[in-house]
Write a protein that holds these residues in place. Structure first.
Motif, PDB file in Angstrom:
ATOM      1  N   ALA A 183       0.840  -1.195   0.000  1.00 52.56           N
ATOM      2  CA  ALA A 183       0.000   0.000   0.000  1.00 52.56           C
ATOM      3  C   ALA A 183       0.880   1.252   0.000  1.00 52.56           C
ATOM      4  CB  ALA A 183      -0.916   0.002   1.223  1.00 52.56           C
ATOM      5  N   LYS A 184       0.427   2.265  -0.698  1.00 52.95           N
ATOM      6  CA  LYS A 184       1.203   3.514  -0.753  1.00 52.95           C
ATOM      7  C   LYS A 184       1.328   4.178   0.612  1.00 52.95           C
ATOM      8  CE  LYS A 184       0.627   4.686  -5.575  1.00 52.95           C
ATOM      9  NZ  LYS A 184       0.327   5.735  -6.538  1.00 52.95           N
ATOM     10  N   HIS A 185       0.466   3.791   1.550  1.00 53.76           N
ATOM     11  CA  HIS A 185       0.557   4.356   2.901  1.00 53.76           C
ATOM     12  C   HIS A 185       1.348   3.451   3.852  1.00 53.76           C
ATOM     13  CE1 HIS A 185      -3.087   1.817   3.048  1.00 53.76           C
ATOM     14  NE2 HIS A 185      -2.673   1.546   4.279  1.00 53.76           N
ATOM     15  N   ALA A 186       1.990   2.424   3.323  1.00 50.96           N
ATOM     16  CA  ALA A 186       2.802   1.526   4.158  1.00 50.96           C
ATOM     17  C   ALA A 186       3.933   2.305   4.818  1.00 50.96           C
ATOM     18  CB  ALA A 186       3.369   0.381   3.306  1.00 50.96           C
ATOM     19  N   LEU A 187       4.327   1.857   5.991  1.00 55.70           N
ATOM     20  CA  LEU A 187       5.354   2.539   6.757  1.00 55.70           C
ATOM     21  C   LEU A 187       6.663   2.657   5.973  1.00 55.70           C
ATOM     22  CD1 LEU A 187       6.187   3.934   9.336  1.00 55.70           C
ATOM     23  CD2 LEU A 187       6.604   1.683  10.351  1.00 55.70           C
ATOM     24  N   ARG A 188       7.054   1.618   5.271  1.00 55.82           N
ATOM     25  CA  ARG A 188       8.293   1.670   4.488  1.00 55.82           C
ATOM     26  C   ARG A 188       8.197   2.764   3.421  1.00 55.82           C
ATOM     27  NH1 ARG A 188      12.751  -1.352   3.967  1.00 55.82           N
ATOM     28  NH2 ARG A 188      11.934  -2.972   5.345  1.00 55.82           N
ATOM     29  N   VAL A 189       7.060   2.872   2.767  1.00 55.48           N
ATOM     30  CA  VAL A 189       6.867   3.890   1.726  1.00 55.48           C
ATOM     31  C   VAL A 189       6.887   5.284   2.362  1.00 55.48           C
ATOM     32  CG1 VAL A 189       5.317   4.728  -0.092  1.00 55.48           C
ATOM     33  CG2 VAL A 189       5.600   2.254   0.271  1.00 55.48           C
ATOM     34  N   ASN A 190       6.275   5.414   3.529  1.00 51.63           N
ATOM     35  CA  ASN A 190       6.323   6.699   4.236  1.00 51.63           C
ATOM     36  C   ASN A 190       7.749   7.072   4.605  1.00 51.63           C
ATOM     37  OD1 ASN A 190       3.740   7.928   4.458  1.00 51.63           O
ATOM     38  ND2 ASN A 190       3.108   6.266   5.801  1.00 51.63           N
ATOM     39  N   ALA A 191       8.541   6.088   5.016  1.00 54.40           N
ATOM     40  CA  ALA A 191       9.928   6.367   5.403  1.00 54.40           C
ATOM     41  C   ALA A 191      10.733   6.857   4.206  1.00 54.40           C
ATOM     42  CB  ALA A 191      10.566   5.127   6.023  1.00 54.40           C
ATOM     43  N   TYR A 192      10.734   6.098   3.106  1.00 56.79           N
ATOM     44  CA  TYR A 192      11.554   6.554   1.990  1.00 56.79           C
ATOM     45  C   TYR A 192      10.931   7.745   1.274  1.00 56.79           C
ATOM     46  CZ  TYR A 192       9.099   3.477  -1.506  1.00 56.79           C
ATOM     47  OH  TYR A 192       8.193   2.859  -2.330  1.00 56.79           O
ATOM     48  N   GLY A 193       9.621   7.906   1.371  1.00 53.94           N
ATOM     49  CA  GLY A 193       8.987   9.109   0.823  1.00 53.94           C
ATOM     50  C   GLY A 193       9.410  10.360   1.583  1.00 53.94           C
ATOM     51  N   THR A 194       9.582  10.238   2.879  1.00 48.59           N
ATOM     52  CA  THR A 194      10.020  11.379   3.679  1.00 48.59           C
ATOM     53  C   THR A 194      11.506  11.652   3.458  1.00 48.59           C
ATOM     54  OG1 THR A 194       8.276  10.846   5.253  1.00 48.59           O
ATOM     55  CG2 THR A 194       9.952  12.402   5.982  1.00 48.59           C
ATOM     56  N   VAL A 195      12.273  10.634   3.139  1.00 49.38           N
ATOM     57  CA  VAL A 195      13.662  10.853   2.729  1.00 49.38           C
ATOM     58  C   VAL A 195      13.674  11.666   1.436  1.00 49.38           C
ATOM     59  CG1 VAL A 195      15.746   9.701   1.845  1.00 49.38           C
ATOM     60  CG2 VAL A 195      14.625   8.866   3.929  1.00 49.38           C
ATOM     61  N   ASP A 196      12.783  11.343   0.507  1.00 52.66           N
ATOM     62  CA  ASP A 196      12.668  12.093  -0.744  1.00 52.66           C
ATOM     63  C   ASP A 196      12.255  13.539  -0.462  1.00 52.66           C
ATOM     64  OD1 ASP A 196      12.651  12.443  -3.583  1.00 52.66           O
ATOM     65  OD2 ASP A 196      10.502  12.047  -3.624  1.00 52.66           O
ATOM     66  N   GLU A 197      11.334  13.724   0.470  1.00 46.30           N
ATOM     67  CA  GLU A 197      10.916  15.077   0.867  1.00 46.30           C
ATOM     68  C   GLU A 197      12.100  15.849   1.455  1.00 46.30           C
ATOM     69  OE1 GLU A 197       7.658  17.219   3.839  1.00 46.30           O
ATOM     70  OE2 GLU A 197       7.606  15.038   3.575  1.00 46.30           O
ATOM     71  N   THR A 198      12.898  15.181   2.257  1.00 47.15           N
ATOM     72  CA  THR A 198      14.110  15.802   2.796  1.00 47.15           C
ATOM     73  C   THR A 198      14.994  16.288   1.656  1.00 47.15           C
ATOM     74  OG1 THR A 198      14.053  14.365   4.750  1.00 47.15           O
ATOM     75  CG2 THR A 198      16.138  15.463   4.263  1.00 47.15           C
ATOM     76  N   ASN A 199      15.153  15.452   0.643  1.00 43.12           N
ATOM     77  CA  ASN A 199      15.988  15.808  -0.495  1.00 43.12           C
ATOM     78  C   ASN A 199      15.452  17.056  -1.197  1.00 43.12           C
ATOM     79  OD1 ASN A 199      18.005  15.632  -2.451  1.00 43.12           O
ATOM     80  ND2 ASN A 199      17.709  13.455  -2.765  1.00 43.12           N
ATOM     81  N   ALA A 200      14.135  17.170  -1.308  1.00 42.25           N
ATOM     82  CA  ALA A 200      13.547  18.351  -1.932  1.00 42.25           C
ATOM     83  C   ALA A 200      13.844  19.612  -1.115  1.00 42.25           C
ATOM     84  CB  ALA A 200      12.036  18.168  -2.093  1.00 42.25           C
ATOM     85  N   THR A 201      13.820  19.482   0.213  1.00 38.91           N
ATOM     86  CA  THR A 201      14.137  20.654   1.036  1.00 38.91           C
ATOM     87  C   THR A 201      15.608  21.027   0.902  1.00 38.91           C
ATOM     88  OG1 THR A 201      14.569  19.394   3.081  1.00 38.91           O
ATOM     89  CG2 THR A 201      12.301  20.139   2.704  1.00 38.91           C
ATOM     90  N   VAL A 202      16.464  20.035   0.704  1.00 39.11           N
ATOM     91  CA  VAL A 202      17.884  20.325   0.482  1.00 39.11           C
ATOM     92  C   VAL A 202      18.039  21.095  -0.829  1.00 39.11           C
ATOM     93  CG1 VAL A 202      20.177  19.329   0.100  1.00 39.11           C
ATOM     94  CG2 VAL A 202      18.672  18.352   1.841  1.00 39.11           C
ATOM     95  N   GLY A 203      17.277  20.722  -1.840  1.00 42.18           N
ATOM     96  CA  GLY A 203      17.314  21.462  -3.100  1.00 42.18           C
ATOM     97  C   GLY A 203      16.957  22.928  -2.909  1.00 42.18           C
ATOM     98  N   LEU A 204      15.977  23.200  -2.057  1.00 42.70           N
ATOM     99  CA  LEU A 204      15.621  24.594  -1.751  1.00 42.70           C
ATOM    100  C   LEU A 204      16.748  25.308  -1.018  1.00 42.70           C
ATOM    101  CD1 LEU A 204      11.907  24.211  -0.610  1.00 42.70           C
ATOM    102  CD2 LEU A 204      12.736  25.321  -2.695  1.00 42.70           C
ATOM    103  N   ALA A 205      17.344  24.626  -0.064  1.00 44.87           N
ATOM    104  CA  ALA A 205      18.452  25.229   0.690  1.00 44.87           C
ATOM    105  C   ALA A 205      19.609  25.569  -0.240  1.00 44.87           C
ATOM    106  CB  ALA A 205      18.912  24.289   1.804  1.00 44.87           C
ATOM    107  N   ARG A 206      19.863  24.716  -1.206  1.00 40.99           N
ATOM    108  CA  ARG A 206      20.990  24.943  -2.112  1.00 40.99           C
ATOM    109  C   ARG A 206      20.822  26.191  -2.956  1.00 40.99           C
ATOM    110  NH1 ARG A 206      23.063  20.200  -5.503  1.00 40.99           N
ATOM    111  NH2 ARG A 206      24.797  21.676  -5.681  1.00 40.99           N
ATOM    112  N   LEU A 207      19.608  26.674  -3.107  1.00 40.42           N
ATOM    113  CA  LEU A 207      19.388  27.935  -3.832  1.00 40.42           C
ATOM    114  C   LEU A 207      20.073  29.105  -3.128  1.00 40.42           C
ATOM    115  CD1 LEU A 207      15.597  27.597  -4.721  1.00 40.42           C
ATOM    116  CD2 LEU A 207      17.556  27.264  -6.260  1.00 40.42           C
ATOM    117  N   HIS A 208      20.351  28.937  -1.832  1.00 36.78           N
ATOM    118  CA  HIS A 208      20.960  30.000  -1.020  1.00 36.78           C
ATOM    119  C   HIS A 208      22.388  29.661  -0.596  1.00 36.78           C
ATOM    120  CE1 HIS A 208      16.987  31.820  -0.730  1.00 36.78           C
ATOM    121  NE2 HIS A 208      16.528  30.608  -0.518  1.00 36.78           N
ATOM    122  N   ALA A 209      22.900  28.522  -1.028  1.00 35.86           N
ATOM    123  CA  ALA A 209      24.207  28.045  -0.572  1.00 35.86           C
ATOM    124  C   ALA A 209      25.275  28.268  -1.639  1.00 35.86           C
ATOM    125  CB  ALA A 209      24.121  26.562  -0.226  1.00 35.86           C
ATOM    126  N   SER A 210      26.504  28.284  -1.179  1.00 37.90           N
ATOM    127  CA  SER A 210      27.644  28.363  -2.090  1.00 37.90           C
ATOM    128  C   SER A 210      28.841  27.702  -1.406  1.00 37.90           C
ATOM    129  CB  SER A 210      27.967  29.820  -2.446  1.00 37.90           C
ATOM    130  OG  SER A 210      28.298  30.550  -1.275  1.00 37.90           O
TER     131      SER A 210
END
Length: 190
Positions: free
Chosen positions: A26-53
């Motif tokens: 199921a798409k709501h399975a705990l494993r999917v939530n875990a790696y989906g939130t890792v993906d969400e973390t990656n998206a926030t890193v992409g936003l942070a990189r807009l301000h990083a050097s």
């Protein structure tokens, strides 16, 4: 190399998705939530990189790649069957954890000592890194919860634990080595 000729497959229309070993859950399975939130973390890193050097941006780029490795690790259950797999699954390594620890130690040498809890804010980069920190903490909580019932690579859990610490210390670097941190004043608005 991955080649995606078609982006939508329609195989998830019933609310299920495939894990890295081909099993469907199921798409709501705990494993999917875990790696989906890792993906969400990656998206926030992409936003942070807009301000990083410089060094911080280079380290964030490495973290983004690590987060894809982590997602690949988490989406592949049955670690005890790794040796039988046609292709060895990608697993997080203790070397990735060690690298984060070394970077945290190097950053810590350059920041002002903490005298209070730090509120998210200050510079734009610092605020974004705090968002990265909180989302990565959620990914860690979900991964630890998953590890309570299923096999999870210990290096994956350790990486997530260190990652939020890395984001915290990097947020302080982004605030002029902690000099521009926004400090919590307990009870200030009573």
């Amino acid at each position: 190399m991955v080649v995606l000729n078609k982006i939508y497959t329609k195989t998830g229309d019933s609310g299920e998705t495939a894990l890295g070993n081909g099993s469907r859950v199921a798409k709501h399975a705990l494993r999917v939530n875990a790696y989906g939130t890792v993906d969400e973390t990656n998206a926030t890193v992409g936003l942070a990189r807009l301000h990083a050097s410089g060094d911080i941006d280079a380290q964030l780029a490495m973290i983004q790649n690590d987060l894809f490795d982590l997602g690949a690790d988490l989406c592949r259950p049955d670690m005890d069957k790794d040796a039988e797999a046609e292709y060895p699954p990608l697993r997080m390594s203790h070397g990735q954890v060690d690298r984060l620890e070394a970077e945290i130690d190097a950053i810590t040498k350059n920041v002002e000592p903490l005298r209070s809890f730090v509120l998210p804010g200050g510079s734009a980069l610092s605020a974004h890194l705090h968002l990265c920190r909180t989302v990565s903490r959620r990914a860690e909580r979900l991964t630890v919860e998953l590890a309570a019932t299923e096999q999870v690579n210990a290096a994956a859990v350790k990486y997530l634990n260190r990652l939020s610490d890395w984001f915290f210390q990097a947020s302080r670097i982004a605030n002029d080595n902690g000099k521009d941190d926004v400090l919590w004043v307990p009870g200030a608005n009573r």
